[in-house]
Design a protein around this motif. Structure first.
Motif, PDB file in Angstrom:
ATOM      1  N   LYS A  83       0.827  -1.213   0.000  1.00 21.05           N
ATOM      2  CA  LYS A  83       0.000   0.000   0.000  1.00 21.05           C
ATOM      3  C   LYS A  83       0.857   1.257   0.000  1.00 21.05           C
ATOM      4  N   GLU A  84       1.924   1.255   0.769  1.00 18.41           N
ATOM      5  CA  GLU A  84       2.808   2.421   0.815  1.00 18.41           C
ATOM      6  C   GLU A  84       3.469   2.657  -0.537  1.00 18.41           C
ATOM      7  N   HIS A  85       3.866   1.582  -1.198  1.00 21.80           N
ATOM      8  CA  HIS A  85       4.457   1.717  -2.536  1.00 21.80           C
ATOM      9  C   HIS A  85       3.429   2.249  -3.532  1.00 21.80           C
ATOM     10  N   LEU A  86       2.209   1.719  -3.477  1.00 21.04           N
ATOM     11  CA  LEU A  86       1.176   2.168  -4.410  1.00 21.04           C
ATOM     12  C   LEU A  86       0.789   3.620  -4.162  1.00 21.04           C
ATOM     13  N   TYR A  87       0.804   4.016  -2.907  1.00 25.49           N
ATOM     14  CA  TYR A  87       0.498   5.416  -2.573  1.00 25.49           C
ATOM     15  C   TYR A  87       1.558   6.338  -3.182  1.00 25.49           C
ATOM     16  N   LYS A  88       2.816   5.925  -3.097  1.00 26.23           N
ATOM     17  CA  LYS A  88       3.905   6.708  -3.687  1.00 26.23           C
ATOM     18  C   LYS A  88       3.785   6.727  -5.207  1.00 26.23           C
ATOM     19  N   LEU A  89       3.355   5.616  -5.788  1.00 20.62           N
ATOM     20  CA  LEU A  89       3.227   5.526  -7.234  1.00 20.62           C
ATOM     21  C   LEU A  89       2.302   6.604  -7.790  1.00 20.62           C
ATOM     22  N   GLU A  90       1.282   6.975  -7.005  1.00 17.74           N
ATOM     23  CA  GLU A  90       0.324   7.993  -7.447  1.00 17.74           C
ATOM     24  C   GLU A  90       1.000   9.332  -7.754  1.00 17.74           C
ATOM     25  N   SER A  91       2.143   9.580  -7.126  1.00 13.71           N
ATOM     26  CA  SER A  91       2.829  10.874  -7.303  1.00 13.71           C
ATOM     27  C   SER A  91       3.866  10.835  -8.425  1.00 13.71           C
ATOM     28  N   LEU A  92       4.069   9.659  -9.037  1.00 13.74           N
ATOM     29  CA  LEU A  92       5.090   9.505 -10.068  1.00 13.74           C
ATOM     30  C   LEU A  92       4.474   9.526 -11.468  1.00 13.74           C
ATOM     31  N   GLN A  93       5.334   9.730 -12.446  1.00 15.06           N
ATOM     32  CA  GLN A  93       4.893   9.853 -13.828  1.00 15.06           C
ATOM     33  C   GLN A  93       5.054   8.537 -14.583  1.00 15.06           C
ATOM     34  N   PRO A  94       3.975   8.005 -15.162  1.00 18.20           N
ATOM     35  CA  PRO A  94       4.104   6.794 -15.975  1.00 18.20           C
ATOM     36  C   PRO A  94       5.120   6.994 -17.093  1.00 18.20           C
ATOM     37  N   GLY A  95       5.853   5.936 -17.398  1.00 17.90           N
ATOM     38  CA  GLY A  95       6.854   6.018 -18.454  1.00 17.90           C
ATOM     39  C   GLY A  95       8.253   6.312 -17.961  1.00 17.90           C
ATOM     40  N   THR A  96       8.375   6.694 -16.686  1.00 14.51           N
ATOM     41  CA  THR A  96       9.694   6.993 -16.134  1.00 14.51           C
ATOM     42  C   THR A  96      10.309   5.738 -15.520  1.00 14.51           C
ATOM     43  N   GLU A  97      11.631   5.764 -15.354  1.00 16.28           N
ATOM     44  CA  GLU A  97      12.333   4.640 -14.749  1.00 16.28           C
ATOM     45  C   GLU A  97      11.885   4.422 -13.305  1.00 16.28           C
ATOM     46  N   GLU A  98      11.672   5.510 -12.580  1.00 17.02           N
ATOM     47  CA  GLU A  98      11.271   5.402 -11.179  1.00 17.02           C
ATOM     48  C   GLU A  98       9.902   4.740 -11.051  1.00 17.02           C
ATOM     49  N   TYR A  99       9.004   5.111 -11.938  1.00 13.77           N
ATOM     50  CA  TYR A  99       7.657   4.539 -11.939  1.00 13.77           C
ATOM     51  C   TYR A  99       7.725   3.035 -12.208  1.00 13.77           C
ATOM     52  N   ASP A 100       8.475   2.663 -13.237  1.00 21.54           N
ATOM     53  CA  ASP A 100       8.587   1.260 -13.601  1.00 21.54           C
ATOM     54  C   ASP A 100       9.273   0.449 -12.500  1.00 21.54           C
ATOM     55  N   LYS A 101      10.297   1.020 -11.898  1.00 24.65           N
ATOM     56  CA  LYS A 101      11.009   0.320 -10.831  1.00 24.65           C
ATOM     57  C   LYS A 101      10.084   0.032  -9.656  1.00 24.65           C
ATOM     58  N   LEU A 102       9.227   1.002  -9.323  1.00 20.96           N
ATOM     59  CA  LEU A 102       8.325   0.816  -8.183  1.00 20.96           C
ATOM     60  C   LEU A 102       7.276  -0.250  -8.479  1.00 20.96           C
ATOM     61  N   ILE A 103       6.771  -0.280  -9.701  1.00 17.22           N
ATOM     62  CA  ILE A 103       5.814  -1.331 -10.063  1.00 17.22           C
ATOM     63  C   ILE A 103       6.483  -2.704  -9.990  1.00 17.22           C
ATOM     64  N   THR A 104       7.739  -2.771 -10.418  1.00 15.88           N
ATOM     65  CA  THR A 104       8.474  -4.039 -10.341  1.00 15.88           C
ATOM     66  C   THR A 104       8.619  -4.493  -8.897  1.00 15.88           C
ATOM     67  N   ILE A 105       8.933  -3.572  -7.992  1.00 10.04           N
ATOM     68  CA  ILE A 105       9.066  -3.890  -6.568  1.00 10.04           C
ATOM     69  C   ILE A 105       7.740  -4.399  -6.012  1.00 10.04           C
ATOM     70  N   VAL A 106       6.656  -3.726  -6.364  1.00  7.96           N
ATOM     71  CA  VAL A 106       5.325  -4.131  -5.897  1.00  7.96           C
ATOM     72  C   VAL A 106       5.011  -5.554  -6.354  1.00  7.96           C
TER      73      VAL A 106
END
Length: 207
Positions: A83-106
């Motif tokens: 949940k904490e990761h998904l909450y952070k994901l809301e503030s990130l931009q799709p298509g970026t490395e950070e966004y993709d990395k967080l989805i991979t972690i989830v």
């Protein structure tokens, strides 16, 4: 009428399918499609997690004694991290490395968590409650998912009754946000559902 195990596993397979669709969109550089599939994925994860916390984990605590409480507490801790990761994901931009990395972690976290449920939790719970109660719990789980928040709220308690009450307050707000969000098209979902018919993740394969 499906059993609880079947209903939970069905959700797990949907998560994996939506993540695969997201990865394909990333491979072809389609940022809009990445955003749509990520929204579908997080929508499914959020509802599934709260449904388990309200319906499934209390059954484990009630029918499996100390072991059930231990397993439920462990599962709730893993949900909280997601949940904490998904909450952070809301503030990130799709298509970026950070966004993709967080989805991979989830998804790495969820694969382990989901496998534990299919290998350890549910095979203990279902014999303890019996087939009819399992089917009734599956229906309750499905009904609950229709009423709970569709986005991650890590600050909300993860046990009923407070999770139920506070979740009901957040759910209408989430659904308004969903109205303005981009989800997969009807054709995209049709293709994904067709693929789902042939999915059967073996939770025990990597253990």
């Amino acid at each position: 009428m499906s059993t609880l195990f079947h209903s939970i596993k069905e959700d797990h397979e949907e998560m994996y399918e939506y993540h695969d669709q997201y990865k394909r969109a990333r491979e072809r550089g389609d940022v809009d499609a990445q955003a749509r599939w990520a929204r579908q994925l997080t929508w499914e994860i959020a509802r599934h997690a709260v449904g388990e916390e309200i319906v499934v984990y209390p059954l484990m605590e009630k029918h499996l004694g100390d072991k059930g409480r231990e397993l439920a507490d462990h599962d709730r801790r893993e949900h909280q991290s997601v949940k904490e990761h998904l909450y952070k994901l809301e503030s990130l931009q799709p298509g970026t490395e950070e966004y993709d990395k967080l989805i991979t972690i989830v998804m790495e976290s969820l694969h382990h968590h989901n496998d534990d449920e299919e290998i350890k939790d549910l095979p203990l719970l279902e014999p303890a409650i019996g087939e009819q109660a399992s089917k009734e719990a599956a229906q309750s789980f499905k009904r609950t998912k229709k009423l709970v928040p569709t986005r991650a709220h890590p600050s909300i308690p993860n046990k009923p009754p407070y999770e139920t009450l506070l979740g009901m307050l957040e759910a209408p707000i989430d659904k308004i946000k969903d109205y303005f969000a981009s989800f997969p098209t009807e054709e995209e979902m049709k293709d994904a559902k067709e693929e789902l018919k042939h999915r059967d993740h073996d939770a025990a394969a990597g253990r």
